[in-house]
Design a protein around this motif. Sequence first.
Motif, PDB file in Angstrom:
ATOM      1  N   ARG A 153       0.797  55.985  49.863  1.00  0.00           N
ATOM      2  CA  ARG A 153       0.917  57.436  49.740  1.00  0.00           C
ATOM      3  C   ARG A 153       1.642  57.832  48.441  1.00  0.00           C
ATOM      4  NH1 ARG A 153      -2.894  57.343  52.840  1.00  0.00           N
ATOM      5  NH2 ARG A 153      -2.663  57.683  55.094  1.00  0.00           N
ATOM      6  N   LEU A 154       2.626  57.031  48.044  1.00  0.00           N
ATOM      7  CA  LEU A 154       3.314  57.306  46.774  1.00  0.00           C
ATOM      8  C   LEU A 154       2.320  57.248  45.624  1.00  0.00           C
ATOM      9  CD1 LEU A 154       5.997  57.722  45.174  1.00  0.00           C
ATOM     10  CD2 LEU A 154       6.121  55.218  45.003  1.00  0.00           C
ATOM     11  N   ARG A 155       1.452  56.266  45.643  1.00  0.00           N
ATOM     12  CA  ARG A 155       0.441  56.117  44.587  1.00  0.00           C
ATOM     13  C   ARG A 155      -0.500  57.323  44.563  1.00  0.00           C
ATOM     14  NH1 ARG A 155      -4.716  53.504  44.433  1.00  0.00           N
ATOM     15  NH2 ARG A 155      -5.245  52.755  42.344  1.00  0.00           N
ATOM     16  N   GLU A 156      -0.807  57.860  45.749  1.00  0.00           N
ATOM     17  CA  GLU A 156      -1.704  59.012  45.826  1.00  0.00           C
ATOM     18  C   GLU A 156      -1.033  60.289  45.329  1.00  0.00           C
ATOM     19  OE1 GLU A 156      -2.776  59.233  49.916  1.00  0.00           O
ATOM     20  OE2 GLU A 156      -4.242  57.600  49.815  1.00  0.00           O
ATOM     21  N   ALA A 215       5.516  53.465  37.370  1.00  0.00           N
ATOM     22  CA  ALA A 215       6.856  53.090  36.893  1.00  0.00           C
ATOM     23  C   ALA A 215       7.438  51.978  37.755  1.00  0.00           C
ATOM     24  CB  ALA A 215       7.773  54.314  36.901  1.00  0.00           C
ATOM     25  N   ALA A 216       7.248  52.076  39.063  1.00  0.00           N
ATOM     26  CA  ALA A 216       7.738  51.036  39.977  1.00  0.00           C
ATOM     27  C   ALA A 216       7.004  49.729  39.721  1.00  0.00           C
ATOM     28  CB  ALA A 216       7.558  51.483  41.427  1.00  0.00           C
ATOM     29  N   LYS A 217       5.722  49.826  39.438  1.00  0.00           N
ATOM     30  CA  LYS A 217       4.922  48.626  39.159  1.00  0.00           C
ATOM     31  C   LYS A 217       5.399  47.939  37.881  1.00  0.00           C
ATOM     32  CE  LYS A 217       0.535  49.105  38.161  1.00  0.00           C
ATOM     33  NZ  LYS A 217      -0.910  49.423  38.267  1.00  0.00           N
ATOM     34  N   ASP A 218       5.746  48.731  36.864  1.00  0.00           N
ATOM     35  CA  ASP A 218       6.250  48.163  35.618  1.00  0.00           C
ATOM     36  C   ASP A 218       7.595  47.460  35.835  1.00  0.00           C
ATOM     37  OD1 ASP A 218       4.054  49.096  34.261  1.00  0.00           O
ATOM     38  OD2 ASP A 218       5.052  50.889  33.476  1.00  0.00           O
ATOM     39  N   LEU A 219       8.467  48.065  36.622  1.00  0.00           N
ATOM     40  CA  LEU A 219       9.761  47.445  36.925  1.00  0.00           C
ATOM     41  C   LEU A 219       9.566  46.136  37.672  1.00  0.00           C
ATOM     42  CD1 LEU A 219      11.845  50.569  38.026  1.00  0.00           C
ATOM     43  CD2 LEU A 219      12.189  49.214  35.957  1.00  0.00           C
ATOM     44  N   GLU A 220       8.639  46.125  38.606  1.00  0.00           N
ATOM     45  CA  GLU A 220       8.374  44.915  39.379  1.00  0.00           C
ATOM     46  C   GLU A 220       7.808  43.817  38.487  1.00  0.00           C
ATOM     47  OE1 GLU A 220       6.519  44.554  43.692  1.00  0.00           O
ATOM     48  OE2 GLU A 220       4.925  44.696  42.181  1.00  0.00           O
ATOM     49  N   LYS A 221       6.895  44.177  37.602  1.00  0.00           N
ATOM     50  CA  LYS A 221       6.299  43.199  36.677  1.00  0.00           C
ATOM     51  C   LYS A 221       7.392  42.589  35.797  1.00  0.00           C
ATOM     52  CE  LYS A 221       2.673  42.864  33.111  1.00  0.00           C
ATOM     53  NZ  LYS A 221       3.512  42.521  31.946  1.00  0.00           N
ATOM     54  N   GLU A 243       4.365  40.849  48.867  1.00  0.00           N
ATOM     55  CA  GLU A 243       3.181  41.421  48.237  1.00  0.00           C
ATOM     56  C   GLU A 243       3.590  42.306  47.070  1.00  0.00           C
ATOM     57  OE1 GLU A 243      -0.923  43.521  49.811  1.00  0.00           O
ATOM     58  OE2 GLU A 243       0.938  43.883  50.911  1.00  0.00           O
ATOM     59  N   SER A 244       2.970  42.086  45.922  1.00  0.00           N
ATOM     60  CA  SER A 244       3.287  42.914  44.762  1.00  0.00           C
ATOM     61  C   SER A 244       2.518  44.222  44.830  1.00  0.00           C
ATOM     62  CB  SER A 244       2.923  42.165  43.471  1.00  0.00           C
ATOM     63  OG  SER A 244       1.505  42.092  43.325  1.00  0.00           O
ATOM     64  N   LEU A 245       2.952  45.188  44.034  1.00  0.00           N
ATOM     65  CA  LEU A 245       2.260  46.472  44.015  1.00  0.00           C
ATOM     66  C   LEU A 245       0.878  46.342  43.388  1.00  0.00           C
ATOM     67  CD1 LEU A 245       5.108  48.985  43.050  1.00  0.00           C
ATOM     68  CD2 LEU A 245       4.338  48.256  45.317  1.00  0.00           C
ATOM     69  N   VAL A 246       0.718  45.408  42.460  1.00  0.00           N
ATOM     70  CA  VAL A 246      -0.597  45.168  41.863  1.00  0.00           C
ATOM     71  C   VAL A 246      -1.575  44.704  42.938  1.00  0.00           C
ATOM     72  CG1 VAL A 246      -1.894  43.697  40.270  1.00  0.00           C
ATOM     73  CG2 VAL A 246       0.300  44.670  39.562  1.00  0.00           C
ATOM     74  N   GLU A 247      -1.116  43.806  43.798  1.00  0.00           N
ATOM     75  CA  GLU A 247      -1.960  43.337  44.905  1.00  0.00           C
ATOM     76  C   GLU A 247      -2.220  44.457  45.902  1.00  0.00           C
ATOM     77  OE1 GLU A 247      -0.519  38.685  45.206  1.00  0.00           O
ATOM     78  OE2 GLU A 247       0.785  40.252  46.018  1.00  0.00           O
ATOM     79  N   MET A 248      -1.199  45.266  46.143  1.00  0.00           N
ATOM     80  CA  MET A 248      -1.292  46.296  47.165  1.00  0.00           C
ATOM     81  C   MET A 248      -2.240  47.424  46.782  1.00  0.00           C
ATOM     82  SD  MET A 248       1.848  48.397  48.926  1.00  0.00           S
ATOM     83  CE  MET A 248       2.859  46.922  48.966  1.00  0.00           C
ATOM     84  N   ARG A 263      -7.413  46.344  49.733  1.00  0.00           N
ATOM     85  CA  ARG A 263      -6.103  46.244  50.383  1.00  0.00           C
ATOM     86  C   ARG A 263      -5.617  47.615  50.844  1.00  0.00           C
ATOM     87  NH1 ARG A 263      -3.022  44.706  53.998  1.00  0.00           N
ATOM     88  NH2 ARG A 263      -0.831  44.332  53.502  1.00  0.00           N
ATOM     89  N   VAL A 264      -5.863  48.643  50.031  1.00  0.00           N
ATOM     90  CA  VAL A 264      -5.503  50.009  50.415  1.00  0.00           C
ATOM     91  C   VAL A 264      -6.219  50.396  51.706  1.00  0.00           C
ATOM     92  CG1 VAL A 264      -5.730  52.451  49.791  1.00  0.00           C
ATOM     93  CG2 VAL A 264      -4.942  50.795  48.091  1.00  0.00           C
ATOM     94  N   ALA A 265      -7.512  50.087  51.777  1.00  0.00           N
ATOM     95  CA  ALA A 265      -8.287  50.408  52.978  1.00  0.00           C
ATOM     96  C   ALA A 265      -7.728  49.673  54.193  1.00  0.00           C
ATOM     97  CB  ALA A 265      -9.760  50.043  52.758  1.00  0.00           C
ATOM     98  N   GLU A 266      -7.307  48.449  53.992  1.00  0.00           N
ATOM     99  CA  GLU A 266      -6.752  47.646  55.078  1.00  0.00           C
ATOM    100  C   GLU A 266      -5.425  48.241  55.575  1.00  0.00           C
ATOM    101  OE1 GLU A 266      -7.152  43.059  55.223  1.00  0.00           O
ATOM    102  OE2 GLU A 266      -5.136  43.451  54.437  1.00  0.00           O
ATOM    103  N   ILE A 267      -4.573  48.614  54.640  1.00  0.00           N
ATOM    104  CA  ILE A 267      -3.274  49.198  54.997  1.00  0.00           C
ATOM    105  C   ILE A 267      -3.466  50.515  55.742  1.00  0.00           C
ATOM    106  CG2 ILE A 267      -1.188  50.273  54.038  1.00  0.00           C
ATOM    107  CD1 ILE A 267      -1.344  48.173  51.775  1.00  0.00           C
ATOM    108  N   GLU A 268      -4.404  51.333  55.271  1.00  0.00           N
ATOM    109  CA  GLU A 268      -4.657  52.617  55.929  1.00  0.00           C
ATOM    110  C   GLU A 268      -5.222  52.428  57.324  1.00  0.00           C
ATOM    111  OE1 GLU A 268      -5.414  55.623  52.180  1.00  0.00           O
ATOM    112  OE2 GLU A 268      -7.126  54.511  53.000  1.00  0.00           O
ATOM    113  N   ALA A 269      -6.077  51.418  57.497  1.00  0.00           N
ATOM    114  CA  ALA A 269      -6.645  51.150  58.824  1.00  0.00           C
ATOM    115  C   ALA A 269      -5.557  50.672  59.786  1.00  0.00           C
ATOM    116  CB  ALA A 269      -7.759  50.108  58.715  1.00  0.00           C
ATOM    117  N   GLU A 270      -4.680  49.809  59.308  1.00  0.00           N
ATOM    118  CA  GLU A 270      -3.578  49.320  60.138  1.00  0.00           C
ATOM    119  C   GLU A 270      -2.651  50.463  60.536  1.00  0.00           C
ATOM    120  OE1 GLU A 270      -1.839  46.412  57.617  1.00  0.00           O
ATOM    121  OE2 GLU A 270      -3.320  44.850  58.070  1.00  0.00           O
ATOM    122  N   TYR A 271      -2.403  51.357  59.583  1.00  0.00           N
ATOM    123  CA  TYR A 271      -1.549  52.514  59.860  1.00  0.00           C
ATOM    124  C   TYR A 271      -2.173  53.416  60.921  1.00  0.00           C
ATOM    125  CZ  TYR A 271      -0.199  57.377  59.294  1.00  0.00           C
ATOM    126  OH  TYR A 271       0.143  58.677  59.537  1.00  0.00           O
TER     127      TYR A 271
END
Length: 280
Positions: free
Chosen positions: A186-189, A197-203, A218-223, A228-236
């Motif tokens: 949701r933050l990405r959306e 910015a969070a992804k750059d800090l993690e990298k 799990e990294s944000l790049v993977e997420m 993976r987004v579809a999977e997370i939304e389905a689980e939610y």
Amino acid sequence: MAERHVLGLSGGKDSAALAVWMRDHHPELDIEYFFTDTGEELPEVYEFLGRLEGYIGKPIARLNPRRDFKFWLREYNHFLPSAQTRWCTRKLKLAPFEQWVRPMLAAGDTVTSYVAIRADEDYREGYSAKAENLFVKLPFREAGVDKAAVVDILESSGVGYPKYYEWRSRSGCTFCFFQQKIEWVRLRERHPEAFEAAKDLEKDALEHGSPFTWSQGESLVEMERPERVAEIEAEYEIRRVRLRKSIPINPLRPAKACPEDVDDVYGDDEGNGACAICHK
């Protein structure tokens, strides 16, 4: 020597409700309200603080740390903070507060700090005072104010909730490591620049050998991969439907607790070790 009364706001519902409650129940107290700004807050937090200032009729002091998150990230060898190593809380939240009250305490003033730990949070503890003339009080616990009562306080006052409760269950930094995976999605959306910015800090942290990613395992790049987004939304969605069915209907309280019942659906931060000073 003077009596000082201070109340810290996190940008979340409990501390906001305490500010409202103290204004209504203890108008005789000249309370100084403060917010410790990490510089990495959601824009919805600032909007909510402005609304709260209108109700309590006082400005909320912004306590800015002398050095920002990136400075402390370098000091900690580029290792990201985590539930095990919460240097962000110590350096960006606690230290600015202690610096702010130090002159008051040094002058011999008695300082009482009011903390929004509720009556139904037996597992939480307040800030441990390090000075003899600094006292911590838990008005909600003393008055028996629980989660439902906090909801009533915010609704009846007209202050309401921060807008981030539409998609997220906690206040604090945009990249708080206590976020659930759906909250990262949701933050990405909603705030793609904050996600990047969070992804750059993690990298940067991973390149320097940090053992932590923002989200465990799990990294944000993977997420952010579409599958993976579809999977997370389905689980939610599965979790949301299951939790909705498990919530008993109370005919005396038909209104839902807060937008999307985020504490339950997105992952309640209560009891999982989340920092009270950031999330209350």
